[in-house]
Design a protein around this motif. Structure first.
Motif, PDB file in Angstrom:
ATOM      1  N   PHE A 369       0.839  -1.158   0.157  1.00  0.00           N
ATOM      2  CA  PHE A 369       0.076   0.057  -0.049  1.00  0.00           C
ATOM      3  C   PHE A 369       0.976   1.083  -0.098  1.00  0.00           C
ATOM      4  N   ARG A 370       0.770   2.019  -1.028  1.00  0.00           N
ATOM      5  CA  ARG A 370       1.548   3.242  -1.201  1.00  0.00           C
ATOM      6  C   ARG A 370       1.036   4.345  -0.110  1.00  0.00           C
ATOM      7  N   SER A 371       1.762   5.298   0.164  1.00  0.00           N
ATOM      8  CA  SER A 371       1.274   6.519   0.700  1.00  0.00           C
ATOM      9  C   SER A 371       0.677   6.296   2.106  1.00  0.00           C
ATOM     10  N   ALA A 372       1.255   5.227   2.819  1.00  0.00           N
ATOM     11  CA  ALA A 372       0.776   4.675   4.209  1.00  0.00           C
ATOM     12  C   ALA A 372       1.706   5.128   5.218  1.00  0.00           C
ATOM     13  N   GLY A 373       2.608   6.178   5.329  1.00  0.00           N
ATOM     14  CA  GLY A 373       3.586   6.605   6.113  1.00  0.00           C
ATOM     15  C   GLY A 373       2.882   7.743   7.131  1.00  0.00           C
ATOM     16  N   ALA A 374       1.866   8.113   6.740  1.00  0.00           N
ATOM     17  CA  ALA A 374       0.918   8.973   7.703  1.00  0.00           C
ATOM     18  C   ALA A 374      -0.247   8.474   8.192  1.00  0.00           C
ATOM     19  N   TYR A 375      -0.895   8.543   9.253  1.00  0.00           N
ATOM     20  CA  TYR A 375      -2.062   8.038   9.808  1.00  0.00           C
ATOM     21  C   TYR A 375      -2.343   6.596   9.570  1.00  0.00           C
ATOM     22  N   GLY A 376      -1.306   5.866   9.491  1.00  0.00           N
ATOM     23  CA  GLY A 376      -1.401   4.359   9.510  1.00  0.00           C
ATOM     24  C   GLY A 376      -0.810   3.899  10.600  1.00  0.00           C
ATOM     25  N   ALA A 377       0.441   3.460  11.069  1.00  0.00           N
ATOM     26  CA  ALA A 377       0.652   2.816  12.483  1.00  0.00           C
ATOM     27  C   ALA A 377       0.048   3.653  13.695  1.00  0.00           C
ATOM     28  N   VAL A 378      -0.120   5.026  13.574  1.00  0.00           N
ATOM     29  CA  VAL A 378      -0.416   5.895  14.727  1.00  0.00           C
ATOM     30  C   VAL A 378      -1.925   5.452  14.944  1.00  0.00           C
ATOM     31  N   MET A 379      -2.537   5.027  14.117  1.00  0.00           N
ATOM     32  CA  MET A 379      -3.920   5.208  14.182  1.00  0.00           C
ATOM     33  C   MET A 379      -4.420   3.305  14.523  1.00  0.00           C
ATOM     34  N   ALA A 380      -3.454   2.687  14.198  1.00  0.00           N
ATOM     35  CA  ALA A 380      -3.824   1.137  14.503  1.00  0.00           C
ATOM     36  C   ALA A 380      -4.218   0.790  15.738  1.00  0.00           C
ATOM     37  N   LEU A 388      -0.297  -5.393  17.309  1.00  0.00           N
ATOM     38  CA  LEU A 388       0.233  -4.116  16.413  1.00  0.00           C
ATOM     39  C   LEU A 388       1.275  -4.594  15.617  1.00  0.00           C
ATOM     40  N   ILE A 389       1.433  -4.250  14.399  1.00  0.00           N
ATOM     41  CA  ILE A 389       2.308  -4.697  13.270  1.00  0.00           C
ATOM     42  C   ILE A 389       3.711  -4.020  13.393  1.00  0.00           C
ATOM     43  N   PRO A 390       4.759  -4.781  12.952  1.00  0.00           N
ATOM     44  CA  PRO A 390       6.041  -3.913  13.013  1.00  0.00           C
ATOM     45  C   PRO A 390       6.219  -2.788  12.107  1.00  0.00           C
ATOM     46  N   GLU A 391       7.166  -1.992  12.466  1.00  0.00           N
ATOM     47  CA  GLU A 391       7.617  -0.621  11.759  1.00  0.00           C
ATOM     48  C   GLU A 391       8.923  -1.017  11.526  1.00  0.00           C
ATOM     49  N   VAL A 392       9.491  -0.366  10.225  1.00  0.00           N
ATOM     50  CA  VAL A 392      10.831  -1.000   9.788  1.00  0.00           C
ATOM     51  C   VAL A 392      11.147   0.674   9.129  1.00  0.00           C
ATOM     52  N   ALA A 404       8.907  -3.468  17.260  1.00  0.00           N
ATOM     53  CA  ALA A 404       8.602  -4.811  17.163  1.00  0.00           C
ATOM     54  C   ALA A 404       7.263  -5.328  17.188  1.00  0.00           C
ATOM     55  N   ARG A 405       6.921  -6.394  16.549  1.00  0.00           N
ATOM     56  CA  ARG A 405       5.503  -6.920  16.800  1.00  0.00           C
ATOM     57  C   ARG A 405       5.469  -7.602  18.176  1.00  0.00           C
ATOM     58  N   PRO A 406       4.546  -7.346  19.061  1.00  0.00           N
ATOM     59  CA  PRO A 406       4.366  -7.994  20.068  1.00  0.00           C
ATOM     60  C   PRO A 406       3.993  -9.277  20.077  1.00  0.00           C
ATOM     61  N   THR A 407       4.434 -10.422  20.960  1.00  0.00           N
ATOM     62  CA  THR A 407       3.959 -11.662  21.064  1.00  0.00           C
ATOM     63  C   THR A 407       2.478 -11.391  21.707  1.00  0.00           C
ATOM     64  N   PHE A 408       1.882 -12.589  21.407  1.00  0.00           N
ATOM     65  CA  PHE A 408       0.521 -12.786  21.763  1.00  0.00           C
ATOM     66  C   PHE A 408       0.452 -12.597  23.364  1.00  0.00           C
ATOM     67  N   ASP A 409       1.467 -13.337  24.055  1.00  0.00           N
ATOM     68  CA  ASP A 409       1.509 -13.563  25.311  1.00  0.00           C
ATOM     69  C   ASP A 409       1.728 -12.011  26.173  1.00  0.00           C
ATOM     70  N   GLU A 410       2.521 -11.211  25.301  1.00  0.00           N
ATOM     71  CA  GLU A 410       2.624  -9.734  25.833  1.00  0.00           C
ATOM     72  C   GLU A 410       1.352  -9.052  25.612  1.00  0.00           C
ATOM     73  N   MET A 411       0.877  -9.193  24.616  1.00  0.00           N
ATOM     74  CA  MET A 411      -0.654  -8.517  24.460  1.00  0.00           C
ATOM     75  C   MET A 411      -1.525  -8.815  25.531  1.00  0.00           C
ATOM     76  N   ILE A 412      -1.773 -10.113  25.651  1.00  0.00           N
ATOM     77  CA  ILE A 412      -2.748 -10.939  26.565  1.00  0.00           C
ATOM     78  C   ILE A 412      -2.132 -10.571  28.082  1.00  0.00           C
ATOM     79  N   ASN A 413      -1.000 -10.353  28.363  1.00  0.00           N
ATOM     80  CA  ASN A 413      -0.467 -10.019  29.767  1.00  0.00           C
ATOM     81  C   ASN A 413      -0.503  -8.858  30.241  1.00  0.00           C
ATOM     82  N   ARG A 414      -0.966  -7.733  29.304  1.00  0.00           N
ATOM     83  CA  ARG A 414      -1.087  -6.390  29.796  1.00  0.00           C
ATOM     84  C   ARG A 414      -2.704  -6.397  30.350  1.00  0.00           C
ATOM     85  N   ASP A 415      -3.490  -7.328  30.365  1.00  0.00           N
ATOM     86  CA  ASP A 415      -4.649  -7.425  31.043  1.00  0.00           C
ATOM     87  C   ASP A 415      -4.363  -7.858  32.424  1.00  0.00           C
TER      88      ASP A 415
END
Length: 427
Positions: A369-380, A388-392, A404-415
């Motif tokens: 997807f072109r032109s995705a550098g603005a209002y892409g990752a910040v609104m995810a 959340l997907i990685p940024e490179v 980095a992409r968080p692991t599922f455990d990292e995401m779940i363990n925030r609860d």
């Protein structure tokens, strides 16, 4: 212009094959070009070189620390709209005297943090905000530099959700009341008036609305100076558009914008501040995704991708267009066919494009997807418990994961499980 080009049929990010990044980090992911970020910042900086100026990058477009540091090292200031953005800017090495604080809902806590940490100015949006700012400044024994944002009632002729300069929008003070409000500000000893702020919207593809608003600001500057106020800065906001649909859009160049600013406002001798975000970051980024399935439906075919609306919400929220291209070019002369391009989220709104003509693709192919550098990752988001997907970031022939992409455990363990449920844990 960007630095995402095909070489021998393969899409490159600067000097790195996009497919190589995909193999290393997995899909979907965002990738940003350092060279494009710098080129776009420099285009604005050079467009205003005849005037005293500061280009303050609007962090809401993309606030990754690597992006901020890249721009800060090139000389950019920052436009922030929250405590979090302020702290990000400072963490990226931006000094307080190059940070402008905008936004309609600044809290006393946010004001305190900025006053204690250093700030170039607050762009005040209302009388109640002005009174709170004055009170906090006096409590801290400081004087807060301010501009007051005026609403010029100018139709920016952009999407209704990103227009900010019409009378019905929530932003700023009606320009007809500006002299009254500036007089009020002059009576508050915790404040120091330094200029005027205006911002009429985002993704403008015509200079006429800008010029209409700036002429009103020029007239107001003369009036306020006659009233005895010191007006040394004009914060003109951002909003210059980018060509999402390259065949149909030709937004003005920064050089054309700068020439207009010089013509309309140059005689005032003010320092000019601008706050571009989308134009700096938008075309500096791609979202890269893999085709999971090609599905035949009733009268249409679907490309089902591993990216979804939670990764890039602009098409669902704004009906926004993004050019979508294969990472490996099809053979010359390949016929295109229409696809609905969708994600895996269980919502009909998880659709990136309808009946978009594409070369035939199969499962496992990569698209960008072109032109995705603005209002892409910040609104995810992590809707559907999708991490959340990685940024490179790419710099020449190098690339690095900058989030980095968080692991599922990292995401779940925030609860956190409350105590009364711990006693009845599921086996």
């Amino acid at each position: 212009m960007d630095h995402f080009l095909y070489r021998d049929g393969a899409l490159f990010a600067e000097d790195v094959p996009v497919a190589e990044i995909a193999a290393a980090v997995g899909t979907p992911f965002y990738v940003y070009s350092t060279a494009t970020l710098l080129r776009h910042f420099q285009a604005f900086d050079e467009a205003l070189e005849e005037m005293d100026h500061l280009v303050c990058y609007a962090m809401k477009a993309n606030s990754n620390q690597a992006v901020l540091r890249t721009l800060a090292q090139a000389g950019a200031g920052m436009d922030v709209v929250s405590e979090g953005e302020y702290r990000r800017a400072r963490a990226a090495g931006v000094s307080g005297d190059k940070i402008v604080f905008s936004g309609v809902g600044k809290t006393d806590r946010e004001i305190r943090v900025a006053l204690e940490g250093g700030i170039r100015q607050f762009n005040v949006e209302s009388e109640p905000e002005m009174e709170v700012l004055n009170a906090v400044a006096l409590e801290l024994g400081k004087v807060a530099p301010i501009t007051i944002r005026v609403n010029p009632d100018v139709d920016a002729k952009t999407h209704e959700k990103i227009a900010t300069g019409k009378s019905e929008n929530k932003f700023g003070i009606p320009i007809a009341r500006a002299r009254e409000v500036y007089a009020m500000a002059a009576g508050l000893t915790g404040l120091k008036i330094v200029g005027i702020d205006v911002h009429i919207g985002s993704q403008l593809v015509d200079l006429a609305p800008f010029e209409q608003a700036y002429r009103k600001v020029a007239e107001l500057t003369e009036q306020l100076r006659a009233d005895g106020h010191t007006i040394s800065r004009l914060d003109l906001g951002g909003g210059l558009g980018i060509p999402y649909e390259r065949s149909n859009e030709a937004p003005p160049l920064p050089s054309q914008y700068g020439a207009m600013v010089q013509r309309v406002l140059g005689h005032l001798g003010c320092e000019i501040e601008i706050e571009p975000g989308r134009l700096i970051a938008g075309n500096a980024g791609l979202l890269v995704s893999e085709v999971i399935y090609v599905k035949s439906g009733e009268g249409r075919d679907f490309l089902i991708l591993d990216a979804a609306m939670n990764d890039l919400i602009r098409p669902a929220m704004y009906e926004a267009y993004h050019e979508i291209v294969p990472v490996i070019e099809a053979a010359a002369g390949s016929e295109k066919q229409p696809y609905d391009i969708v994600g895996p989220v269980c919502e009909t709104g998880d659709t990136f494009a309808k009946q978009r003509d594409m070369v035939p693709l199969v499962a496992g192919d990569l698209v960008a997807f072109r032109s995705a550098g603005a209002y892409g990752a910040v609104m995810a988001s992590e809707y559907n418990s999708r991490p959340l997907i990685p940024e490179v970031m790419v710099h020449g022939d190098q690339f690095a994961v900058i989030r980095a992409r968080p692991t599922f455990d990292e995401m779940i363990n925030r609860d956190t499980i409350p105590e009364w449920l711990e006693a009845h844990s599921v086996p």
